[in-house]
Motif scaffolding. Structure first.
Motif, PDB file in Angstrom:
ATOM      1  N   ASP A 139      -2.312  -3.477  -0.315  1.00  0.00           N
ATOM      2  CA  ASP A 139      -2.911  -2.166  -0.026  1.00  0.00           C
ATOM      3  C   ASP A 139      -1.894  -1.114   0.398  1.00  0.00           C
ATOM      4  O   ASP A 139      -1.963   0.033  -0.053  1.00  0.00           O
ATOM      5  CB  ASP A 139      -3.918  -2.286   1.136  1.00  0.00           C
ATOM      6  CG  ASP A 139      -5.245  -2.861   0.661  1.00  0.00           C
ATOM      7  OD1 ASP A 139      -5.425  -3.028  -0.570  1.00  0.00           O
ATOM      8  OD2 ASP A 139      -6.094  -3.141   1.530  1.00  0.00           O
ATOM      9  N   HIS A 140      -0.984  -1.494   1.297  1.00  0.00           N
ATOM     10  CA  HIS A 140      -0.063  -0.475   1.830  1.00  0.00           C
ATOM     11  C   HIS A 140       0.898   0.029   0.749  1.00  0.00           C
ATOM     12  O   HIS A 140       1.383   1.161   0.833  1.00  0.00           O
ATOM     13  CB  HIS A 140       0.710  -1.013   3.024  1.00  0.00           C
ATOM     14  CG  HIS A 140      -0.169  -1.388   4.181  1.00  0.00           C
ATOM     15  ND1 HIS A 140      -0.940  -0.477   4.851  1.00  0.00           N
ATOM     16  CD2 HIS A 140      -0.415  -2.589   4.764  1.00  0.00           C
ATOM     17  CE1 HIS A 140      -1.624  -1.098   5.816  1.00  0.00           C
ATOM     18  NE2 HIS A 140      -1.316  -2.377   5.774  1.00  0.00           N
ATOM     19  N   ALA A 141       1.175  -0.790  -0.259  1.00  0.00           N
ATOM     20  CA  ALA A 141       2.022  -0.341  -1.374  1.00  0.00           C
ATOM     21  C   ALA A 141       1.248   0.674  -2.216  1.00  0.00           C
ATOM     22  O   ALA A 141       1.780   1.718  -2.615  1.00  0.00           O
ATOM     23  CB  ALA A 141       2.461  -1.532  -2.214  1.00  0.00           C
ATOM     24  N   THR A 142      -0.012   0.368  -2.461  1.00  0.00           N
ATOM     25  CA  THR A 142      -0.871   1.306  -3.205  1.00  0.00           C
ATOM     26  C   THR A 142      -1.018   2.612  -2.426  1.00  0.00           C
ATOM     27  O   THR A 142      -0.943   3.706  -3.000  1.00  0.00           O
ATOM     28  CB  THR A 142      -2.256   0.667  -3.440  1.00  0.00           C
ATOM     29  OG1 THR A 142      -2.054  -0.511  -4.241  1.00  0.00           O
ATOM     30  CG2 THR A 142      -3.200   1.616  -4.168  1.00  0.00           C
ATOM     31  N   ASP A 143      -1.209   2.500  -1.123  1.00  0.00           N
ATOM     32  CA  ASP A 143      -1.310   3.697  -0.274  1.00  0.00           C
ATOM     33  C   ASP A 143      -0.052   4.559  -0.414  1.00  0.00           C
ATOM     34  O   ASP A 143      -0.143   5.794  -0.517  1.00  0.00           O
ATOM     35  CB  ASP A 143      -1.484   3.313   1.204  1.00  0.00           C
ATOM     36  CG  ASP A 143      -2.837   2.643   1.478  1.00  0.00           C
ATOM     37  OD1 ASP A 143      -3.757   2.775   0.649  1.00  0.00           O
ATOM     38  OD2 ASP A 143      -2.962   1.977   2.530  1.00  0.00           O
ATOM     39  N   ALA A 144       1.088   3.908  -0.410  1.00  0.00           N
ATOM     40  CA  ALA A 144       2.359   4.654  -0.498  1.00  0.00           C
ATOM     41  C   ALA A 144       2.472   5.385  -1.840  1.00  0.00           C
ATOM     42  O   ALA A 144       2.905   6.540  -1.900  1.00  0.00           O
ATOM     43  CB  ALA A 144       3.537   3.703  -0.293  1.00  0.00           C
ATOM     44  N   LEU A 145       2.058   4.719  -2.923  1.00  0.00           N
ATOM     45  CA  LEU A 145       2.082   5.380  -4.236  1.00  0.00           C
ATOM     46  C   LEU A 145       1.098   6.551  -4.257  1.00  0.00           C
ATOM     47  O   LEU A 145       1.384   7.615  -4.822  1.00  0.00           O
ATOM     48  CB  LEU A 145       1.733   4.383  -5.342  1.00  0.00           C
ATOM     49  CG  LEU A 145       2.771   3.279  -5.585  1.00  0.00           C
ATOM     50  CD1 LEU A 145       2.203   2.219  -6.543  1.00  0.00           C
ATOM     51  CD2 LEU A 145       4.083   3.861  -6.152  1.00  0.00           C
ATOM     52  N   ALA A 146      -0.063   6.363  -3.627  1.00  0.00           N
ATOM     53  CA  ALA A 146      -1.066   7.430  -3.573  1.00  0.00           C
ATOM     54  C   ALA A 146      -0.512   8.652  -2.838  1.00  0.00           C
ATOM     55  O   ALA A 146      -0.752   9.803  -3.232  1.00  0.00           O
ATOM     56  CB  ALA A 146      -2.332   6.924  -2.883  1.00  0.00           C
ATOM     57  N   ILE A 147       0.261   8.404  -1.792  1.00  0.00           N
ATOM     58  CA  ILE A 147       0.843   9.509  -1.010  1.00  0.00           C
ATOM     59  C   ILE A 147       1.920  10.228  -1.826  1.00  0.00           C
ATOM     60  O   ILE A 147       1.999  11.464  -1.816  1.00  0.00           O
ATOM     61  CB  ILE A 147       1.411   8.964   0.326  1.00  0.00           C
ATOM     62  CG1 ILE A 147       0.263   8.423   1.181  1.00  0.00           C
ATOM     63  CG2 ILE A 147       2.169  10.046   1.084  1.00  0.00           C
ATOM     64  CD1 ILE A 147       0.689   7.311   2.114  1.00  0.00           C
ATOM     65  N   ALA A 148       2.721   9.451  -2.562  1.00  0.00           N
ATOM     66  CA  ALA A 148       3.746  10.070  -3.422  1.00  0.00           C
ATOM     67  C   ALA A 148       3.072  10.957  -4.476  1.00  0.00           C
ATOM     68  O   ALA A 148       3.493  12.096  -4.711  1.00  0.00           O
ATOM     69  CB  ALA A 148       4.606   8.993  -4.084  1.00  0.00           C
ATOM     70  N   LEU A 149       2.011  10.444  -5.083  1.00  0.00           N
ATOM     71  CA  LEU A 149       1.278  11.239  -6.092  1.00  0.00           C
ATOM     72  C   LEU A 149       0.674  12.494  -5.452  1.00  0.00           C
ATOM     73  O   LEU A 149       0.715  13.582  -6.039  1.00  0.00           O
ATOM     74  CB  LEU A 149       0.178  10.387  -6.736  1.00  0.00           C
ATOM     75  CG  LEU A 149       0.667   9.350  -7.762  1.00  0.00           C
ATOM     76  CD1 LEU A 149      -0.430   8.315  -8.050  1.00  0.00           C
ATOM     77  CD2 LEU A 149       1.116  10.033  -9.072  1.00  0.00           C
TER      78      LEU A 149
END
Ligand SMILES: [Mg+2]
Lengths: 162, 162
Positions: A139-149
């Motif tokens: 989840d936290h990796a997906t969250d990080a990608l979501a924040i970059a986007l």
């Protein structure tokens, strides 16, 4: 433009790197850095710093985007997320890169279109924007990608760095 | 044994260095590092890091002692003190020096003998232990020296580092 997204935390810190070229977004990297409560605090923050720094350097990151929570259930949690933020700011300072903050609602709105989207909808959109079969398992990796986007979607609006 | 005491904060960070030789305590340094809310956060945390690092290195500090608050009126304050703590931990990590935390009551008890002493009593005892005419004018500098002394008083008890 290449952005490092960070889901900050002291036991789990999510990192995700996204590059925008023309109209496409490329997935470059995602990971979750973990530290244990029984490790000395300097070693914990040191490891976060080192992974952030190495990742930012390797991908030639031009901006860092972090998820900012505005309410924490506990003071102690806010304090310890602050330790991780100290590492983020020092990496940014060392590389001369600005840091931008986005709240959870802004992330959901940017990716799904409304601020009350569930985790699954966000993960689905992360995968879609990055042309991945599926979002990272952690989840936290997906969250990080979501924040970059989220930062890439906002970048043209000239957001104010932290 | 030379100790760097830190009163952590993002707008004001107190630093105080005390050396114990035999049975005497020597005042080596005290300052308050200031940053402004209108500066970029990476520059603010960067300056704290640099002053901490330079001070620790110059005086050959063997331990860092920080004041730990356990209750903050606001989450946001806890979060931002956390940024400063990130810098403290990274300096400690870089120099291989342990960090010890003491609560405000422990500091008062160590210096004055009871946990409800007022600021003036603490300042008077800081001056007395360090053979200074008076404590530094800036409260945060005096606090930092008080924390360094607290660690020296506890050091023989083998406190557990953060
Ligand atoms: Mg997360």
């Amino acid at each position: 433009m290449t952005v490092l997204g960070v889901d900050p935390g002291i036991t789990h810190l999510g990192l995700g790197v996204v590059r925008e070229e023309g109209k496409t977004f490329h997935f470059l990297h995602a990971e979750v850095v973990k530290t244990r409560a029984d490790e000395p605090a300097p070693a914990r923050v040191g490891r976060l710093y080192e992974r952030l720094e190495e990742t930012a350097r390797r991908y030639g990151v031009e901006a860092i985007a972090v998820e900012e929570q505005f309410f924490y259930r506990q003071n102690e949690l806010a304090f310890k997320v602050g330790w991780a933020m100290g590492a983020v700011f020092l990496v940014a300072h060392g590389l001369g890169v600005p840091v931008f903050g986005y709240g959870p609602m802004q992330v959901k709105r940017a990716l799904v279109g409304h601020g009350h989207a569930d985790k699954e909808s966000v993960a689905r959109m992360v995968a879609r924007f990055l042309s991945l079969k599926e979002a990272p398992r952690e989840d936290h990796a997906t969250d990080a990608l979501a924040i970059a986007l989220t930062h890439l979607f906002h970048a043209r609006l000239g957001p104010k760095p932290l």
